[in-house]
Design a protein around this motif. Structure first.
Motif, mmCIF file in Angstrom:
data_model
loop_
_atom_site.group_PDB
_atom_site.id
_atom_site.type_symbol
_atom_site.label_atom_id
_atom_site.label_comp_id
_atom_site.label_asym_id
_atom_site.label_seq_id
_atom_site.Cartn_x
_atom_site.Cartn_y
_atom_site.Cartn_z
ATOM 1 N N TRP A 1 0.824 -1.202 0.000
ATOM 2 C CA TRP A 1 0.000 0.000 0.000
ATOM 3 C C TRP A 1 0.862 1.258 0.000
ATOM 4 O O TRP A 1 2.081 1.194 -0.077
ATOM 5 C CB TRP A 1 -0.968 -0.059 1.183
ATOM 6 C CG TRP A 1 -1.890 -1.253 1.093
ATOM 7 C CD1 TRP A 1 -2.339 -1.854 -0.039
ATOM 8 C CD2 TRP A 1 -2.433 -2.007 2.183
ATOM 9 N NE1 TRP A 1 -3.150 -2.930 0.262
ATOM 10 C CE2 TRP A 1 -3.231 -3.057 1.615
ATOM 11 C CE3 TRP A 1 -2.363 -1.917 3.572
ATOM 12 C CZ2 TRP A 1 -3.919 -3.980 2.403
ATOM 13 C CZ3 TRP A 1 -3.058 -2.832 4.344
ATOM 14 C CH2 TRP A 1 -3.832 -3.849 3.760
ATOM 15 N N THR B 1 3.519 1.047 3.010
ATOM 16 C CA THR B 1 2.638 0.410 3.986
ATOM 17 C C THR B 1 2.518 -1.065 3.624
ATOM 18 O O THR B 1 2.068 -1.415 2.529
ATOM 19 C CB THR B 1 1.249 1.049 3.978
ATOM 20 O OG1 THR B 1 1.376 2.463 4.162
ATOM 21 C CG2 THR B 1 0.373 0.475 5.079
ATOM 22 N N GLN C 1 -1.270 -3.321 9.298
ATOM 23 C CA GLN C 1 -0.492 -2.306 8.594
ATOM 24 C C GLN C 1 0.785 -1.996 9.374
ATOM 25 O O GLN C 1 0.744 -1.809 10.588
ATOM 26 C CB GLN C 1 -1.307 -1.013 8.447
ATOM 27 C CG GLN C 1 -2.635 -1.187 7.756
ATOM 28 C CD GLN C 1 -3.618 -0.089 8.084
ATOM 29 O OE1 GLN C 1 -3.231 1.020 8.415
ATOM 30 N NE2 GLN C 1 -4.907 -0.403 8.007
ATOM 31 N N ARG D 1 -0.667 4.059 8.607
ATOM 32 C CA ARG D 1 -0.271 3.821 7.213
ATOM 33 C C ARG D 1 0.245 5.090 6.527
ATOM 34 O O ARG D 1 0.175 6.178 7.059
ATOM 35 C CB ARG D 1 -1.455 3.277 6.413
ATOM 36 C CG ARG D 1 -2.731 4.103 6.457
ATOM 37 C CD ARG D 1 -3.845 3.367 5.718
ATOM 38 N NE ARG D 1 -5.142 3.995 5.850
ATOM 39 C CZ ARG D 1 -6.008 3.755 6.834
ATOM 40 N NH1 ARG D 1 -5.679 2.909 7.792
ATOM 41 N NH2 ARG D 1 -7.188 4.343 6.871
ATOM 42 N N GLU E 1 -5.049 10.013 6.446
ATOM 43 C CA GLU E 1 -4.261 9.244 5.498
ATOM 44 C C GLU E 1 -3.312 10.181 4.750
ATOM 45 O O GLU E 1 -3.544 11.389 4.667
ATOM 46 C CB GLU E 1 -5.164 8.532 4.493
ATOM 47 C CG GLU E 1 -6.073 7.489 5.107
ATOM 48 C CD GLU E 1 -6.919 6.780 4.071
ATOM 49 O OE1 GLU E 1 -6.982 5.538 4.117
ATOM 50 O OE2 GLU E 1 -7.512 7.467 3.221
#
Length: 615
Positions: A239, A256, A266, A300, A359
């Motif tokens: 990720w 991630t 994660q 993450r 995020e």
């Protein structure tokens, strides 16, 4: 009883979306089944079960993308053999008959057509042979005499001819894309990575797509940089993350690592250059702190950069009952990291639109002594009418004390169009600060599958500072796409750019796009009221992300002349008002190319057709 099940296969992707092996040839009912295919790591495999006994054979080495191979399962009543190009890769004892049923091709028999365990690639010479002598003869066959697949060309062939698919915006050859990230310039070459799924236009088996460019506009796609089938630390998804040049100038990838067998699933991992690609470490580099104040399981999107005082990293997280945060880490070498607390913490009680977790935290320099901190708000369940794709603060970053002090306590919205999200950026060799984004297409999963693609990047933007406000400009390299100049009275087509200037003291500037004679978009810029109004009649029929009509303010609209720069790329529409306001949205052009009209007197208007960038 002797049976040979055989197929020639050239894979385009080697990752199973569920962890179970993907099927090339399969049959059976209930607990009794037979499947020839490849496992979640791309290794040839075979599964046999008669309801009471189970046997799984797995080869040691994974398949190679685009390369034809002949896989076979041979059974003679006493033994099972998994064959790769005529050579035994694995074997086990099996006395008795095999399960029966009608063979299905390209998937597991216990999954519906198009399901997650379907194979991804090309199949040839599929056969089931029951004659003992013929089965033994064919089992010894080597690899098929077929040329290797050009994976990029194969993906392009799969995407179809959807009129809504953009041309000059960055996107993969086909299938799923989410945020572009980890941009980096190495020896004058721009590298861009992105969240990708080559199996189809849907989320799953996420890997790092990779492309390079000399001008940030025309891109060459390369093999994926990191894939879950070849990354032990991230078997369930590679990720988002970032990149940075190491001590010797080597590009390092921080990402991630998705691993559903871990809690949380994660962590942050590191990949280092190896040959023409990268190899990830086998263990996580940084794991989520054991802190009950942090929102469980949300850790993450590492953003890493270097300064003379050391290495720094931000990781997105959330503080329970407060809001999103970016956890700050320091390191002397990019490998051993020490926690330095929280860079900033959101205030959900005052600003619920900024979410409960952040995020993709990004900290980029603008001006001589200021930075911009950008985040993408996340909610476990998004509240009604709280739509902010990217929030930002301008402030002072002090690397010695590792602190960020915002100039303004309230978060500012970056884009007013409701399709701009997923920020990532870097500083170029020439000193410019560049920001990338993902422009979610807003279509339903059914429409994405039918079109063969999902999402594309927004235009790369140059960020700066004017007074106390962030400046936002499309990069100048986009001018290389201009071809023929268009008559201001007849502006239209699938790909074009338009620049309009109007007096701010006059009536609001109103520009419209029509498709097949019907209004698709009306953009109103009101300098007096500092408002932007967007109308898209019927948008709810094709766009699940935004309403048919909404008004946003206060918008930063110049008080003297209103300057609008508008980009149209099939369904993509991006508008930039002055140097401070961006508006990213979508229209449906299935019925024909859009045409532009300006219903307010203007002082100047220029327009150009734009060439596609052949992504």
């Amino acid at each position: 009883m002797t049976v040979l099940v055989q197929a020639a296969f050239a894979p385009l992707s080697l990752t199973s979306l569920t962890g179970r092996p993907s099927g090339l040839v399969s049959w059976g009912q209930g607990d009794a089944h037979l499947t020839l295919g490849y496992d979640r790591f791309g290794r040839p495999s075979a599964e046999v079960s008669d309801g009471s006994r189970d046997c799984q054979l797995v080869a040691d080495k994974p398949l190679a993308l685009g390369r034809w191979v002949r896989l076979a399962l041979f059974a003679d009543g006493t033994e099972l053999q998994l064959l790769v190009d005529g050579r035994t890769a694995a074997s086990a004892g099996w006395h008795g008959p095999l399960p029966t049923g009608t063979p299905v091709i390209g998937r597991r028999a216990d999954q519906a057509e198009g399901a997650d365990e379907s194979c991804c690639g090309r199949l040839a010479d599929v056969e089931v042979v029951c004659d003992p002598a013929e089965a033994r003869r064919r089992a010894a066959a080597g690899s098929p005499a077929l040329p290797d697949l050009d994976v990029v060309a194969e993906l392009r062939a799969l995407r179809g001819e959807d009129p809504n698919r953009p041309e000059y915006h960055f996107m993969p050859p086909a299938h799923w894309m989410n945020e572009p990230h980890a941009p980096i310039q190495v020896d004058g070459v721009h590298h861009l990575f992105y969240q990708a799924n080559r199996r189809g236009p849907f989320w799953g088996a996420i890997e790092w797509g990779h492309a390079i460019s000399k001008d940030l506009v025309h891109w060459t796609h390369l093999p994926p940089a990191l894939t879950p089938d070849r990354t032990t630390v991230a078997p369930d998804g590679v990720w988002s993350g970032s990149s940075v040049l190491g001590e010797s100038g080597e590009p390092l990838l921080y990402f991630t690592a998705g691993d559903f067998s871990r809690t949380p699933d994660q962590s942050v991992a590191l990949a280092r250059p190896s040959g023409d690609g990268w190899i990830a470490d086998e263990a996580p580099l940084v794991e989520m702190p054991d802190d009950p104040d942090l929102v469980a399981g949300q850790f993450r999107d590492p953003f890493v950069w270097r300064e003379t005082s050391g290495w720094f990293m931000l990781v997105g997280a959330g503080v329970v009952d407060h809001g999103g945060t970016a956890l700050l880490y320091r390191s002397p070498d990019g490998r051993a990291w020490t926690s330095y607390g929280r860079l900033l913490v959101g205030d959900r009680s005052r600003h619920p639109e900024t979410g409960e977790m952040w995020e993709l935290p990004v900290l980029l320099p603008i001006g001589d002594d200021r930075h911009v901190f950008l985040v993408c708000p996340w909610w476990n369940e998004r509240p009604a009418d709280q739509i902010v794709e990217v929030a930002h603060w301008i402030g002072r970053w002090d690397p010695e004390s590792a602190t960020f002090t915002p100039d303004h306590p309230e978060p500012r919205r970056f884009d007013l169009g409701r399709h701009f999200t997923g920020p990532s950026g870097n500083v170029l060799d020439d000193g410019r600060t560049i920001l990338w984004s993902i422009a979610q297409d807003g279509r339903t999963p059914e429409a994405q599958r039918a079109g063969g693609w999902a999402h594309n990047a927004g235009l790369p933007l140059e960020l700066g500072l004017a007074g106390e406000r962030l400046t936002i400009r499309p990069i100048r390299e986009l001018e290389s796409l201009r071809t023929a100049a268009l008559d201001p009275g007849h502006i239209g087509g699938t790909t074009f750019e338009c620049e309009v200037t109007a007096e701010a003291s006059a009536d609001p500037l109103v520009v419209s796009l029509t498709v097949a004679g019907l209004l698709a978009l009306e953009l109103t810029i009101d300098a007096t009221r500092q408002l932007v109004r967007l109308r898209r009649p019927g948008a709810s029929a094709y766009d699940v992300w935004g309403p048919d009509e909404y008004e946003e303010g206060p918008a930063v609209v110049p008080a003297d002349d209103v300057r609008l720069r508008l980009f149209v790329d099939h369904s993509m529409v991006e508008a930039y008002v002055g140097d401070h306001t961006s508006i990213t949205t979508r229209i449906d052009v299935s019925a024909g190319p859009p045409e532009l009209s300006i219903s307010t007197p203007y002082t100047s208007c220029r327009a150009w057709q734009l060439a596609g960038a052949d992504n």
